[in-house]
Motif scaffolding. Structure first.
Motif, PDB file in Angstrom:
ATOM      1  N   ASP A 111     -72.078 -76.768  46.093  1.00 31.96           N
ATOM      2  CA  ASP A 111     -70.810 -76.794  46.817  1.00 31.96           C
ATOM      3  C   ASP A 111     -69.644 -76.977  45.847  1.00 31.96           C
ATOM      4  O   ASP A 111     -68.613 -76.310  45.964  1.00 31.96           O
ATOM      5  N   SER A 112     -69.805 -77.860  44.875  1.00 35.04           N
ATOM      6  CA  SER A 112     -68.743 -78.074  43.880  1.00 35.04           C
ATOM      7  C   SER A 112     -68.506 -76.813  43.057  1.00 35.04           C
ATOM      8  O   SER A 112     -67.358 -76.464  42.764  1.00 35.04           O
ATOM      9  N   ASP A 125     -69.941 -88.273  42.906  1.00 33.56           N
ATOM     10  CA  ASP A 125     -69.201 -87.864  44.087  1.00 33.56           C
ATOM     11  C   ASP A 125     -68.606 -86.477  43.830  1.00 33.56           C
ATOM     12  O   ASP A 125     -68.422 -86.078  42.682  1.00 33.56           O
ATOM     13  N   PRO A 126     -68.332 -85.705  44.889  1.00 30.65           N
ATOM     14  CA  PRO A 126     -67.899 -84.312  44.704  1.00 30.65           C
ATOM     15  C   PRO A 126     -66.644 -84.152  43.843  1.00 30.65           C
ATOM     16  O   PRO A 126     -66.576 -83.227  43.038  1.00 30.65           O
ATOM     17  N   THR A 158     -74.764 -80.614  46.745  1.00 30.67           N
ATOM     18  CA  THR A 158     -73.491 -81.123  46.233  1.00 30.67           C
ATOM     19  C   THR A 158     -73.050 -80.347  45.000  1.00 30.67           C
ATOM     20  O   THR A 158     -71.881 -79.973  44.875  1.00 30.67           O
ATOM     21  N   GLN A 215     -79.941 -82.924  48.741  1.00 31.68           N
ATOM     22  CA  GLN A 215     -78.512 -83.215  48.829  1.00 31.68           C
ATOM     23  C   GLN A 215     -77.834 -83.119  47.464  1.00 31.68           C
ATOM     24  O   GLN A 215     -76.703 -82.655  47.367  1.00 31.68           O
ATOM     25  N   HIS A 216     -78.514 -83.527  46.408  1.00 29.24           N
ATOM     26  CA  HIS A 216     -77.931 -83.435  45.065  1.00 29.24           C
ATOM     27  C   HIS A 216     -77.694 -81.970  44.691  1.00 29.24           C
ATOM     28  O   HIS A 216     -76.638 -81.627  44.140  1.00 29.24           O
TER      29      HIS A 216
END
Length: 140
Positions: free
Chosen positions: A120-121, A82-83, A117, A113-114
């Motif tokens: 983005d993190s 999770d983020p 994520t 998506q991985h």
């Protein structure tokens, strides 16, 4: 008529000591000669690109995403993807240096998506020097 001499006949037996010694030597030989490469266990197929830009940087932080979506930061697997947990793992691995080079090695078969994520993190933590590792594509 059978005459008894009073002696017990010798029973044949197999000595296992020499067999154990040989097997033990083989095990030691195999353990010593085996190479232990942690990254060889991860089979990652990198996406292809036409550009030939190569980045040479001292000790970049490597983030691996395999085909199943497991994320590895350096040599450590991130168990919770999770983020919030991912940001915590990235921050602890990178330390306070936000100018450090980050190389993302995402498998071409992994879900986008991985990758999003992870990127983005990294962006939320303030990393700006992020590169995606690729392999050279076929020449046109």
């Amino acid at each position: 008529m059978k005459l008894s001499t009073g002696r017990v006949p010798d029973e044949p037996e197999i000595s296992l000591v020499s067999l154990i010694d040989v097997v033990f030597c083989l095990i030691i030989f195999l353990v010593v000669t085996t190479t232990f490469d942690h990254r060889s266990a991860l089979k990652i197929v990198l996406p292809k690109t036409d550009s030939r830009t190569e980045v040479q940087v001292e000790q970049p932080l490597t983030v691996l995403i395999d085909a199943e979506g497991r994320i590895f930061i350096g040599n450590n697997e991130v168990l919770k993807t999770d983020p919030a947990s991912l940001r915590a793992s990235l921050a602890s691995e990178a330390g306070s240096d936000r100018t450090r080079q980050i190389v993302i090695r995402a498998d071409a078969r992994s879900q986008t998506q991985h990758l999003v994520t992870v990127m983005d993190s990294l962006g939320q933590l303030g990393f700006t020097r992020v590169n995606l590792a690729t392999t050279p594509g076929a020449e046109p």
